[in-house]
Scaffold this active site. Structure first.
Site, mmCIF file in Angstrom:
data_model
loop_
_atom_site.group_PDB
_atom_site.id
_atom_site.type_symbol
_atom_site.label_atom_id
_atom_site.label_comp_id
_atom_site.label_asym_id
_atom_site.label_seq_id
_atom_site.Cartn_x
_atom_site.Cartn_y
_atom_site.Cartn_z
ATOM 1 N N GLU A 24 0.828 -1.217 0.000
ATOM 2 C CA GLU A 24 0.000 0.000 0.000
ATOM 3 C C GLU A 24 0.859 1.263 0.000
ATOM 4 O O GLU A 24 2.082 1.205 0.211
ATOM 5 C CB GLU A 24 -0.934 0.007 1.207
ATOM 6 C CG GLU A 24 -0.191 0.021 2.538
ATOM 7 C CD GLU A 24 -0.984 0.658 3.675
ATOM 8 O OE1 GLU A 24 -1.479 1.792 3.504
ATOM 9 O OE2 GLU A 24 -1.073 0.026 4.740
ATOM 10 N N LYS A 159 -3.072 -1.765 15.810
ATOM 11 C CA LYS A 159 -2.578 -0.964 16.931
ATOM 12 C C LYS A 159 -3.689 -0.788 17.949
ATOM 13 O O LYS A 159 -4.859 -0.677 17.576
ATOM 14 C CB LYS A 159 -2.221 0.437 16.432
ATOM 15 C CG LYS A 159 -0.947 0.510 15.674
ATOM 16 C CD LYS A 159 -0.526 1.978 15.617
ATOM 17 C CE LYS A 159 0.818 2.102 14.951
ATOM 18 N NZ LYS A 159 0.733 1.883 13.498
HETATM 19 N N1 PSU Z 1 -2.359 1.613 10.767
HETATM 20 C C1 PSU Z 1 -1.012 1.621 10.833
HETATM 21 N N2 PSU Z 1 -0.297 2.211 9.829
HETATM 22 C C2 PSU Z 1 -0.913 2.781 8.740
HETATM 23 C C3 PSU Z 1 -2.350 2.743 8.682
HETATM 24 C C4 PSU Z 1 -3.019 2.164 9.706
HETATM 25 O O1 PSU Z 1 -0.456 1.109 11.782
HETATM 26 O O2 PSU Z 1 -0.233 3.318 7.856
HETATM 27 C C5 PSU Z 1 -3.038 3.317 7.476
HETATM 28 C C6 PSU Z 1 -3.382 2.190 6.487
HETATM 29 O O3 PSU Z 1 -3.272 2.695 5.167
HETATM 30 C C7 PSU Z 1 -4.840 1.901 6.801
HETATM 31 C C8 PSU Z 1 -5.332 3.281 7.107
HETATM 32 O O4 PSU Z 1 -5.553 1.298 5.743
HETATM 33 O O5 PSU Z 1 -4.284 3.888 7.844
HETATM 34 C C9 PSU Z 1 -6.621 3.260 7.890
HETATM 35 O O6 PSU Z 1 -7.148 4.548 7.945
HETATM 36 P P1 PSU Z 1 -8.633 4.761 8.462
HETATM 37 O O7 PSU Z 1 -8.610 4.387 9.909
HETATM 38 O O8 PSU Z 1 -8.902 6.230 8.236
HETATM 39 O O9 PSU Z 1 -9.511 3.879 7.632
#
Ligand code: PSU
Ligand code: MN
Length: 303
Positions: A24, A159
């Site tokens: 990603e 996390k």
């Molecule tokens: N958690 C991490 N590192 C990240 C992300 C999440 O530990 O880089 C990023 C990923 O791209 C994940 C996104 O898909 O954040 C999720 O964002 P949201 O909670 O806004 O859907």
């Protein structure tokens, strides 16, 4: 007509039935600071190659969802950082229409990887059900994508900025298999343990067979493989919990909401740990990429 693009190396690999691993780009632009983000993204591609597969970093480039961007484009996304749009599923058509760049989250990376027929995807952590979601309704689109799109995501769990218990409940409701690689409990990203049970698997071949079974049976959606951070890089659980609580409190105080929440928390945690969390983050990504590559190679042999 709007469409998606596949990089030349990836196109050839798919044509020849060689294993491909998707990666990603939100992790590059919004998940880590420059220059570690670019260094990590390039190292990750090298690890996939060393393992005998072809890397396909996914992003939206000038409006075109692209599977397999170039090292120059990785560098661009890393340097631009948060100036690049964070693109989840809902953002894809708008960025395409406007011809803009977008860094893809787990959700949109799965979506775009599946357009090209890529079945494996490695990352750090996924989005999930946020703490307090019972009032904010903040649930990442990553979970819905896992329910819908046939891509297996290898991550280090989630996390604990998230509610891990509710995240697993959501995935269960949506029928998403959650596997633990050589573990009986969901890893919590910076630490390798949590009180939440997952289905243990000990061998990449077993995981590949489960992917094949799901495909052959016509079951929709993806699968989540959770891979614990190597012991030597895992952080003290009480210390990291304290840091996360502080980051959550500051997020609340600053009034950060919606798509800005996760990137804000990630950079706050990095700042509060003085970079220690970043090193753990990088190492767990490497660990996940190695596992995803092994699964992709096993899957190819089963085809
Ligand atoms: N958690 C991490 N590192 C990240 C992300 C999440 O530990 O880089 C990023 C990923 O791209 C994940 C996104 O898909 O954040 C999720 O964002 P949201 O909670 O806004 O859907
Ligand atoms: Mn959200």
């Amino acid at each position: 007509m709007f469409g998606f693009a596949v990089g030349q190396e990836v196109r050839q690999a798919l044509r020849e039935g060689k294993p491909v691993v998707a990666l990603e780009s939100t992790i590059i632009s919004h998940g880590m600071p420059y220059p570690q983000n670019v260094e990590t993204a390039l190292k990750v591609e090298a690890l996939v190659r060393e393992g005998g597969a072809v890397p396909a970093t996914v992003a939206i480039i000038a409006g075109v969802p692209t599977v397999g961007i170039s090292p120059q484009q990785i560098d661009h996304l890393g340097k631009e950082g948060r100036r690049v749009a964070k693109a989840s599923r809902r953002d894809v058509p708008i960025l395409a229409a406007k011809g803009l760049d977008g860094a893809t989250t787990v959700a949109s990376t799965m979506l775009i990887a599946a357009m090209a027929g890529v079945k494996l995807f490695a990352t750090g952590g996924i989005g999930g059900v946020h703490r307090g979601a019972e009032t904010t309704m903040d649930i990442s689109a990553d979970l819905e994508e896992l329910a819908t799109t046939p891509v297996t995501v290898v991550c280090a769990g989630a996390k604990s900025i998230l509610d891990l218990g509710l995240t697993l409940e959501y995935l269960e409701t949506k029928g998403v298999p959650v596997l633990g690689y050589r573990t009986d409990c969901l890893p919590a990203f910076y630490t390798n343990k949590s009180p939440f049970p997952v289905t243990r698997v000990d061998d990449p071949l077993e995981i590949a067979k489960a992917i094949k079974a799901k495909e052959d049976l016509g079951l929709r959606g993806g699968m989540l493989v959770t891979n614990p951070i190597p012991e030597e890089y895992s952080m003290d659980p009480d210390y990291i919990e304290g840091v996360i609580r502080q980051a959550l409190a500051e997020c609340d105080k600053e009034g950060i909401k919606g798509k800005d929440t996760t990137p804000y928390l990630l950079s706050k945690i990095c700042e509060l740990t003085g970079g220690e969390s970043l090193e753990s983050n990088i190492q767990l990504v490497f660990n996940n990429v190695r596992l995803a590559t092994r699964i992709a190679c096993e899957l190819e042999k089963l085809a």
